[in-house]
Scaffold this active site. Structure first.
Site, PDB file in Angstrom:
ATOM      1  N   GLY A  72       0.842  -0.814  -0.285  1.00 58.66           N
ATOM      2  CA  GLY A  72      -0.236   0.131  -0.036  1.00 58.66           C
ATOM      3  C   GLY A  72       0.745   1.235  -0.091  1.00 58.66           C
ATOM      4  N   THR A 116       1.252   3.257  -2.103  1.00 55.59           N
ATOM      5  CA  THR A 116       1.237   4.470  -3.588  1.00 55.59           C
ATOM      6  C   THR A 116       0.674   6.136  -3.312  1.00 55.59           C
ATOM      7  OG1 THR A 116      -0.914   3.901  -3.818  1.00 55.59           O
ATOM      8  CG2 THR A 116       0.491   2.483  -4.833  1.00 55.59           C
ATOM      9  N   GLY A 129       0.590   8.679   0.634  1.00 58.05           N
ATOM     10  CA  GLY A 129       0.811   9.073   1.721  1.00 58.05           C
ATOM     11  C   GLY A 129       1.549   8.280   2.482  1.00 58.05           C
ATOM     12  N   GLY A 169       2.684   5.659   3.032  1.00 56.74           N
ATOM     13  CA  GLY A 169       3.827   3.773   2.401  1.00 56.74           C
ATOM     14  C   GLY A 169       4.266   4.457   1.350  1.00 56.74           C
ATOM     15  N   TYR A 172     -12.854   0.698  12.133  1.00 57.31           N
ATOM     16  CA  TYR A 172     -11.548   0.652  11.905  1.00 57.31           C
ATOM     17  C   TYR A 172     -10.643   0.869  13.476  1.00 57.31           C
ATOM     18  CZ  TYR A 172      -7.006   3.453  10.548  1.00 57.31           C
ATOM     19  OH  TYR A 172      -5.916   3.403   9.614  1.00 57.31           O
TER      20      TYR A 172
END
Length: 251
Positions: A14, A16, A18, A20, A151
């Site tokens: 993940g 792509t 932020g 990451g 979440y």
């Protein structure tokens, strides 16, 4: 540049945007060859171009076993092993208790819990003594947040995965830790305010009032904590949860 990850092979799922993406850029700058994953080929290619060198992108969905098997087969064939795994892929949305659906629960726990379990499980055969596993947690896991219960609960589950896995991995020399950010200026956070820049800024301003440091975090700040956990500087840090939240959940 200290090259704290010189010669190491790292995987960030993940990656792509932020946190990451910021972590992938830092790891590559610190000497690692970084594999990154994402579900969308176009955003994945853009992330690879932004990182520049020392990076390989692989389209993969962390909730799909077949995608993960293909990913780790490629890493094994090209790199031979894996020194650092940042299981960063995940996500979620806000729904109040009376609005929660079965699909919402399945999607959130699938991305944050199932995906994390499958990723770590399938990475283990490539990891040797001294390897580092970092799980993406959240300060929401220890706070009550309206309309964010599913979440938050999924991230609390991630915390316990680390507590249990350090026992499962006892004697292997593989470390497992949780990195738990607070509010960070990422596309994931800004999406909660919609597309209006004024509304986004209003949300950031409000969140800043709840943080002792008086501001939200930046992805690069979280990346530096991930670098510590990935590096030999954290060689005796195991089973820990490191909060990078400006103090929000600590007071």
């Amino acid at each position: 540049m200290q090259d704290r990850l010189d010669g190491k092979i790292a995987l960030i799922t993940g990656a792509t945007s932020g946190i990451g993406l910021a972590t992938a850029k830092l790891f590559a700058a610190e000497g690692a060859h970084v594999y990154i994953t994402g579900r969308n080929q176009n955003t994945l290619k853009a992330a690879q171009d932004e990182i520049g060198g020392n990076v390989t992108s692989v389209q993969a969905d962390s909730t799909r076993s077949t995608d993960l098997e293909r990913l780790f087969d490629q890493i094994k064939a090209e790199a031979g092993g894996l020194d650092v795994l940042f299981a960063n892929a995940g996500g979620g949305s806000m729904l109040a208790l009376e609005q929660i659906t079965e699909a919402h629960v399945d999607d959130t726990f699938g991305r944050n819990v199932k995906g994390t379990i499958l990723t770590v499980q399938k990475a283990l055969p490539l990891m040797a003594k001294g390897a580092s596993i970092i799980l993406a947690g959240s300060s929401a896991s220890i706070e009550g947040t309206a309309a964010f219960s599913v979440y938050s609960a999924s991230k609390a589950a991630v915390r316990n995965l680390a507590r249990s896995w350090v026992l499962d991995l006892k004697g292997t020399g593989i470390r497992v830790n949780v990195l738990s950010p607070g509010p960070v200026r990422t596309p994931f956070l800004l999406d909660f305010a919609g597309e209006d820049p004024a509304q986004q800024q209003g949300m950031l301003d409000y969140l800043s009032t709840r943080i002792p440091l008086g501001r939200v975090g930046e992805p690069e700040e979280i990346a530096r904590v991930a670098l510590f956990l990935a590096s030999d500087d954290a060689s005796f840090v195991n089973g820990a949860e490191i909060f990078a939240d400006g103090g929000q959940a600590q007071v």
